[in-house]
Each structure stands twice: as C-alpha cells, then as structure tokens.
Scaffold this active site. Structure first.
Site, PDB file in Angstrom:
ATOM      1  N   PRO A  10       0.789  -1.224   0.000  1.00 14.77           N
ATOM      2  CA  PRO A  10       0.000   0.000   0.000  1.00 14.77           C
ATOM      3  C   PRO A  10       0.826   1.281   0.000  1.00 14.77           C
ATOM      4  O   PRO A  10       1.850   1.366   0.675  1.00 14.77           O
ATOM      5  CB  PRO A  10      -0.828  -0.098   1.288  1.00 14.77           C
ATOM      6  CG  PRO A  10      -0.142  -1.116   2.120  1.00 14.77           C
ATOM      7  CD  PRO A  10       0.508  -2.061   1.159  1.00 14.77           C
ATOM      8  N   ARG A  18       4.970  10.960  -2.600  1.00 17.03           N
ATOM      9  CA  ARG A  18       4.642  10.751  -1.204  1.00 17.03           C
ATOM     10  C   ARG A  18       5.860  11.068  -0.338  1.00 17.03           C
ATOM     11  O   ARG A  18       6.911  10.448  -0.531  1.00 17.03           O
ATOM     12  CB  ARG A  18       4.277   9.277  -1.056  1.00 17.03           C
ATOM     13  CG  ARG A  18       4.172   8.790   0.338  1.00 17.03           C
ATOM     14  CD  ARG A  18       4.205   7.261   0.357  1.00 17.03           C
ATOM     15  NE  ARG A  18       3.884   6.787   1.681  1.00 17.03           N
ATOM     16  CZ  ARG A  18       4.134   5.579   2.121  1.00 17.03           C
ATOM     17  NH1 ARG A  18       4.709   4.685   1.321  1.00 17.03           N
ATOM     18  NH2 ARG A  18       3.837   5.236   3.333  1.00 17.03           N
ATOM     19  N   TYR A  23      11.014   9.092   1.254  1.00 18.09           N
ATOM     20  CA  TYR A  23      11.022   8.016   0.270  1.00 18.09           C
ATOM     21  C   TYR A  23      11.694   8.375  -1.057  1.00 18.09           C
ATOM     22  O   TYR A  23      11.776   7.542  -1.945  1.00 18.09           O
ATOM     23  CB  TYR A  23       9.582   7.551   0.001  1.00 18.09           C
ATOM     24  CG  TYR A  23       8.908   6.981   1.244  1.00 18.09           C
ATOM     25  CD1 TYR A  23       9.363   5.790   1.810  1.00 18.09           C
ATOM     26  CD2 TYR A  23       7.846   7.627   1.855  1.00 18.09           C
ATOM     27  CE1 TYR A  23       8.757   5.262   2.949  1.00 18.09           C
ATOM     28  CE2 TYR A  23       7.236   7.106   2.992  1.00 18.09           C
ATOM     29  CZ  TYR A  23       7.699   5.928   3.537  1.00 18.09           C
ATOM     30  OH  TYR A  23       7.109   5.413   4.658  1.00 18.09           O
ATOM     31  N   SER A 102      12.890   3.207   3.732  1.00 15.83           N
ATOM     32  CA  SER A 102      13.365   4.012   4.868  1.00 15.83           C
ATOM     33  C   SER A 102      13.910   3.089   5.960  1.00 15.83           C
ATOM     34  O   SER A 102      13.597   1.886   5.985  1.00 15.83           O
ATOM     35  CB  SER A 102      12.203   4.843   5.421  1.00 15.83           C
ATOM     36  OG  SER A 102      11.182   3.996   5.937  1.00 15.83           O
ATOM     37  N   ARG A 107      12.375   5.396  12.922  1.00 13.06           N
ATOM     38  CA  ARG A 107      11.079   6.079  12.846  1.00 13.06           C
ATOM     39  C   ARG A 107      10.186   5.679  14.028  1.00 13.06           C
ATOM     40  O   ARG A 107      10.689   5.218  15.039  1.00 13.06           O
ATOM     41  CB  ARG A 107      10.448   5.772  11.479  1.00 13.06           C
ATOM     42  CG  ARG A 107      11.359   6.222  10.325  1.00 13.06           C
ATOM     43  CD  ARG A 107      10.758   5.934   8.972  1.00 13.06           C
ATOM     44  NE  ARG A 107       9.501   6.646   8.778  1.00 13.06           N
ATOM     45  CZ  ARG A 107       8.646   6.374   7.797  1.00 13.06           C
ATOM     46  NH1 ARG A 107       8.914   5.410   6.931  1.00 13.06           N
ATOM     47  NH2 ARG A 107       7.535   7.059   7.687  1.00 13.06           N
TER      48      ARG A 107
HETATM   49  C1  DQA Z   1       8.012   1.285   4.224  1.00 15.02           C
HETATM   50  C2  DQA Z   1       8.010   1.545   5.726  1.00 15.02           C
HETATM   51  C3  DQA Z   1       6.618   1.324   6.311  1.00 15.02           C
HETATM   52  O1  DQA Z   1       6.626   1.579   7.708  1.00 15.02           O
HETATM   53  C4  DQA Z   1       5.623   2.270   5.663  1.00 15.02           C
HETATM   54  O2  DQA Z   1       4.327   2.017   6.153  1.00 15.02           O
HETATM   55  C5  DQA Z   1       5.661   2.208   4.180  1.00 15.02           C
HETATM   56  C6  DQA Z   1       6.965   2.131   3.505  1.00 15.02           C
HETATM   57  C7  DQA Z   1       9.379   1.615   3.570  1.00 15.02           C
HETATM   58  O3  DQA Z   1       9.616   1.156   2.473  1.00 15.02           O
HETATM   59  O4  DQA Z   1      10.185   2.356   4.166  1.00 15.02           O
HETATM   60  O5  DQA Z   1       4.630   2.297   3.511  1.00 15.02           O
HETATM   61  O6  DQA Z   1       7.747  -0.083   3.990  1.00 15.02           O
END
Ligand code: DQA
Length: 140
Positions: A10, A18, A23, A102, A107
């Site tokens: 998602p 985004r 990202y 990330s 985080r």
């Molecule tokens: C993510 C990290 C997840 O916590 C977040 O909900 C994402 C992206 C990442 O690629 O850093 O949608 O998977």
C-alpha cells in the site's frame, strides 16, 4: 533464467510524490527502468507488482510462490499489521526478502515490529531504492 518479482504494498504507488524527504523523488516505474537496465546482461527476469489491497498481495504471493526463484517484498504498512501476509510467506516455497526504503528503526515505534521478518530469508532496510537492487544481487 532466474525469475524474480518485486511486490510492493500500500501507498508505494505514490513513490515520488509521497513524503519525498523520506522516500525520495523517483517513481517506481522510473526506478524499474533503471533496475532492468542494470541487470540487462544478467540471467534474470524482473517483474513488478503493486497493490493497495492486502488480499491481492496474498493472491500474488500464492500465484508466484511455488515457481519463481525470488520474491522481493515491501509490504508497506501491512508489514506491521498483517499476520495473513506472514502466513503466506511461510506457506510458499520461494524465498522472500523483505525490503524497506526508509530505516524503519529510526522512525515511530510502531514501525519497529515486522510480522514478516521472522519468516523472511533476509531483510534490507534503510538504503532507499538501492535496497531492491541489493536484493536482486542476492538472488543472482
Ligand atoms: C516502508 C516503511 C513502512 O513503515 C511504511 O508504512 C511504508 C513504507 C518503507 O519502504 O520504508 O509504507 O515499507
């Protein structure tokens, strides 16, 4: 010929738009062109699937999970919530590498737990889109 699929969950369709400070500014479609170019000489076929729906991610894992050579899975927020995805990863034969763009450990605390990590072959976290490249290299 090695068959490897990247499965993104998602909100990853919004890459580039985004939260670019987290990202990055590349869309995944542009990144796929770069990735395919990078491995053009290698004996690997790379495919990409993205869905915002948990059930569709499950169905894709079932579909590819008995004949592909590798799955690179970024389940987005479902990583932190989905027992069903963890059960699917356990139930299929193809090894799965969990990727996060990330560094989730830098985080919020709710991102520190992953249902997928205990059933993944390995985990690549915090290297941006480069993480997908490293995962392909591992499968090669
Ligand atoms: C993510 C990290 C997840 O916590 C977040 O909900 C994402 C992206 C990442 O690629 O850093 O949608 O998977």
């Amino acid at each position: 010929m090695l068959r490897v699929i990247i499965i993104n969950g998602p909100n990853l369709n919004l890459l580039g738009r985004r939260e670019p400070e987290i990202y990055g500014e590349d869309t995944f479609e542009d990144f796929m062109i770069h990735l395919k170019g990078k491995f053009v000489e290698s004996d690997v076929e790379l495919t990409y699937f993205q869905s915002n729906h948990e059930g569709e991610l499950l169905e894709k894992l079932h579909e590819v999970g008995f004949h592909y050579d590798g799955i690179i899975l970024n389940a987005g927020a479902y990583t932190h919530t989905s027992v069903a995805l963890a059960d699917a990863v356990s139930g299929i034969e193809t090894p799965v590498i969990e990727v996060h763009i990330s560094n989730v450990h830098k985080r919020e605390a709710f991102r520190h737990h992953s249902y997928l990590s205990p059933v993944a072959e390995g985990i690549i976290v915090g290297f941006g889109l480069r993480g997908y490249e490293l995962a392909v290299e591992y499968f090669l």
